[in-house]
Design an enzyme around this catalytic site. Structure first.
Site, mmCIF file in Angstrom:
data_model
loop_
_atom_site.group_PDB
_atom_site.id
_atom_site.type_symbol
_atom_site.label_atom_id
_atom_site.label_comp_id
_atom_site.label_asym_id
_atom_site.label_seq_id
_atom_site.Cartn_x
_atom_site.Cartn_y
_atom_site.Cartn_z
ATOM 1 N N GLN A 60 0.799 -1.227 0.000
ATOM 2 C CA GLN A 60 0.000 0.000 0.000
ATOM 3 C C GLN A 60 0.833 1.278 0.000
ATOM 4 O OE1 GLN A 60 -2.620 -1.732 3.342
ATOM 5 N NE2 GLN A 60 -4.031 -0.392 2.271
ATOM 6 N N HIS A 157 1.307 -9.257 4.263
ATOM 7 C CA HIS A 157 0.068 -8.470 4.211
ATOM 8 C C HIS A 157 -0.428 -8.485 2.748
ATOM 9 C CE1 HIS A 157 -2.264 -5.017 6.293
ATOM 10 N NE2 HIS A 157 -2.860 -5.237 5.133
ATOM 11 N N GLU A 212 -4.634 -10.730 8.597
ATOM 12 C CA GLU A 212 -6.022 -10.991 8.213
ATOM 13 C C GLU A 212 -6.218 -12.166 7.264
ATOM 14 O OE1 GLU A 212 -7.985 -7.425 6.984
ATOM 15 O OE2 GLU A 212 -7.681 -6.450 8.903
ATOM 16 N N TYR A 342 -12.446 -2.714 12.962
ATOM 17 C CA TYR A 342 -12.906 -1.467 12.349
ATOM 18 C C TYR A 342 -14.368 -1.152 12.610
ATOM 19 C CZ TYR A 342 -8.582 -1.148 9.648
ATOM 20 O OH TYR A 342 -7.269 -1.032 9.279
ATOM 21 N N GLU A 417 -4.765 -2.825 14.301
ATOM 22 C CA GLU A 417 -5.328 -1.894 13.320
ATOM 23 C C GLU A 417 -6.676 -1.407 13.816
ATOM 24 O OE1 GLU A 417 -5.748 -3.001 9.197
ATOM 25 O OE2 GLU A 417 -3.806 -3.994 9.159
ATOM 26 N N TRP A 464 -4.639 2.838 12.178
ATOM 27 C CA TRP A 464 -4.458 2.587 10.740
ATOM 28 C C TRP A 464 -5.085 3.743 9.970
ATOM 29 C CZ3 TRP A 464 -1.935 -0.947 7.763
ATOM 30 C CH2 TRP A 464 -2.161 -0.827 6.389
ATOM 31 N N GLU A 471 -5.514 2.082 -1.155
ATOM 32 C CA GLU A 471 -6.512 1.284 -0.448
ATOM 33 C C GLU A 471 -6.991 0.134 -1.351
ATOM 34 O OE1 GLU A 471 -7.332 1.044 2.642
ATOM 35 O OE2 GLU A 471 -9.000 -0.315 2.217
ATOM 36 N N TRP A 472 -6.049 -0.735 -1.708
ATOM 37 C CA TRP A 472 -6.345 -1.941 -2.482
ATOM 38 C C TRP A 472 -7.154 -1.608 -3.731
ATOM 39 C CZ3 TRP A 472 -2.847 -5.070 -0.846
ATOM 40 C CH2 TRP A 472 -2.436 -5.006 0.483
ATOM 41 N N PHE A 480 -7.412 6.897 4.798
ATOM 42 C CA PHE A 480 -7.406 6.490 6.206
ATOM 43 C C PHE A 480 -6.328 7.209 7.017
ATOM 44 C CE2 PHE A 480 -9.863 2.891 4.636
ATOM 45 C CZ PHE A 480 -10.612 2.479 5.730
#
Ligand code: GBH
Length: 587
Positions: A60, A157, A212, A342, A417, A464, A471-472, A480
């Site tokens: 990222q 990640h 994750e 989140y 996060e 985070w 962001e992907w 963020f």
């Protein structure tokens, strides 16, 4: 004499604190009740040892600089469009800008940075290490440490090297076959971990293996909206299984071969909070089953050696089984609980076989739809952030923390996060004025503090993210960060970083301004002693009278600090201007 008078003043400060203990206790209770109702304490307080950090991940931020070999995410975004490819290639140019970024972070008071390593930069398909890649991370670590920043290292990640794929294709079935769906990846991952521990392990205190696994399995292999873009019911569960095994074998290696490093190791598990949509026993059970999948899918194997019974009952033979040896290997494979959290959502029961919704928040079919008897409700649970899936629900974090405490033997927890995205605004001033994020931080930290008061063993919190980043699939559109990144050079040079209001706010946590009175006793003493000692050494040739002056000054600082602290606590209850409904938040 000096020491004696210092103690007297310190006692006096502590005395004042305990004299008004009843008031403070009342205020604290009121503030905590507020937190539960969704109104946060303004400035929660924490033990002196509590870590306040920030997070990033390699893909990222780094960009493809240094001829980085490709990962499945590069392949996946190349199926989306030119814009996505460009965004991925640039990242935020951290590969080139890490030295200035380390300085910026240090200026903001960052002492703990969670970062991931790019597996493609470090290993070849034949199992040999790419030394230039390791040299790059040595330089990054050195720049961070020079500024007093501790890297917390995540091995993986999401950026699986494309050489892990059996084939790389842009066909509709996804860009990569094999990889995490194939148990052979376990040995590649362990070889990678070995290379990292041996070359970069010195001094790293906190590690995580995989970030994750649930997101990779669900989004990447179930819903097909993340790399590698697959939609395979069985594969999804197989991927989760292989990730648990890869994690556990890497940890076994770490504990056997690298115990001299004295690091702690874990796996980042993301879990939302699933709240029953009503008090009916059916909804309560449905929400509990949802939590078994949110949290239990990966945490149960790690703490009990097997998947939750409710998942086994619903998924039957779809869910892989651990052999006895594997179960023992996975059980106990973490030194602390690394939680990514989140958001929250409501869950309601629906009749068997008729469930149209899903528990993963992807909006795409999930394997457990087959027998699912619950679905996520559309009722608003908290204010929506920029991302549709992200609703601000501080009390949800408290509930997840307490569930971890209750079910898994009260482990040490680091919230690795937690964050919120806010859309870019028309002017730089507006984009930097992110009061919503400031409130979010206080609210989620207030919920953390409340869980700690109820006994959860939380030792750290990482926001985070420090920077806006890629962001992907959403690329640059979702922000963020505590620091704004000017990708296109709208306000100056391209890629310049601009601190947002929230950075300044969070700095006060990172610098220790939110340390609690109880633990501050010790912390303050050592700080004051340190101040006095360094003052004394630099004034060592001067007269005694000046030394007294220095001591007096330090003591005044203590009292002022204590007074300010108490004043800020008073503010907690004085802040009556914001009124909020139950189950909604201020943000
Ligand atoms: C984190 O995951 C990631 O670790 C981090 O890299 C990322 O930048 C951050 O989120 C912000 O997104 O699209 O409706 O199907 C958080 C867990 C799980 C949250 C998947 C979003 C997708 C919701 N994520 N979920 S949806």
């Amino acid at each position: 004499m000096r020491v004696a008078s210092f103690c007297v003043v310190l006692l006096a400060v502590v005395g004042v604190a305990s004299a008004s203990e009843t008031d403070l206790a009342q205020q604290r209770r009121a503030a905590q009740d507020d937190t539960v109702r969704g109104r946060p304490a303004r400035r929660p307080t924490f033990p002196a040892t509590f870590m306040f950090g920030v997070g990033t991940s390699a893909w990222q931020i780094e960009g493809s600089g240094g001829d980085r070999p490709r990962s499945v995410w590069d392949e996946f975004v190349s199926t989306l469009g030119d814009r996505e490819v460009l965004e991925a290639e640039s990242g935020i140019e951290f590969h080139e800008r890490y030295a200035q970024d380390a300085e910026l972070m240090a200026d903001a008071g960052v002492k703990d940075l969670k970062m991931s390593l790019s597996w493609p930069r470090l290993m070849r398909a034949d199992g040999t290490a790419i030394e230039e890649g390791f040299d790059y991370y040595r330089k990054v670590f050195a720049a961070l440490r020079m500024h007093g920043i501790e890297p917390h290292v995540t091995l993986f990640h999401w950026d699986t090297p494309t050489w892990c794929c059996k084939n790389v294709t842009t066909a509709s079935s996804g860009v990569c076959d094999g990889a995490w769906a194939d148990a052979r990846i376990v040995k590649d991952f362990v070889a990678y971990a070995d290379a990292v521990f041996s070359r970069l392990g010195d001094g790293v205190k906190y590690w995580t293996t995989i970030s994750e696994p649930k997101t990779v399995a669900e989004m990447g292999y179930g819903a097909g909206v993340h790399a590698p873009g697959k939609m395979e019911v069985r594969e999804q569960l197989r991927v989760g299984h292989n990730m648990l095994l890869a994690h556990a074998r890497a940890v076994a290696l770490f504990r056997k071969k690298y115990s001299h490093l004295s690091g702690k190791i874990s796996i980042n598990l993301n879990s939302a909070w699933a709240e029953p949509a009503s008090g009916s026993s059916e909804d309560v059970r449905a929400a509990n089953d949802a939590m078994d999948e949110e949290l239990g899918w990966f945490a149960d194997p790690i703490y009990t050696g097997d998947y939750p019974a409710s998942m086994r009952a619903r998924l039957g033979e779809f869910l892989p089984r651990f052999t006895g040896e594997e179960s023992l290997l996975v059980k106990g494979s973490t030194d602390y609980f690394a939680l990514n959290h989140y958001t929250s959502y409501y869950v309601k029961h629906v009749a068997e076989g008729r469930a149209s919704g899903q528990l993963g928040m992807s909006g795409k079919p999930q394997p457990w739809d087959i027998t699912l008897t619950s679905e996520s409700s559309t009722a608003p649970i908290g204010k929506q952030a920029q991302s549709e899936w992200l609703h601000v629900v501080p009390w949800g974090l408290e509930k997840v923390l307490l569930r971890i405490k209750q079910r898994y033997g009260n482990p040490q927890i680091i919230i690795t996060e937690n964050g919120i995205d806010i859309a870019e605004r028309p002017s730089i001033e507006e984009s930097l004025d992110d009061s919503q994020r400031v409130k979010f931080l206080d609210a989620y930290l207030g919920a953390t503090q409340e869980a700690m008061r109820k006994g959860a063993n939380v030792i750290g919190y990482f926001y985070w993210s420090i920077f806006d980043n890629v962001e992907w699939v959403d690329g640059r559109a979702k922000r963020f960060g505590l620091v704004y990144v000017d990708y296109d050079g709208k306000y100056g040079d391209k890629m310049l970083r601009y601190p947002k209001k929230s950075l300044e706010h969070y700095s006060s946590y990172m610098r220790g301004d939110a340390v609690s009175v109880a633990s501050l006793g010790a912390a303050r003493e050592s700080t004051v002693e340190g101040t006095i000692k360094s003052a004394i050494s630099s004034f060592s040739t001067k007269r005694q009278g000046e030394l007294h002056a220095v001591t007096g000054m330090a003591l005044t600082m203590v009292s002022v600090f204590a007074a300010a602290l108490m004043a800020s606590r008073v503010k907690v209850t004085a802040n009556e201007d914001e009124v909020h409904d139950e189950h909604t938040t201020l943000v």
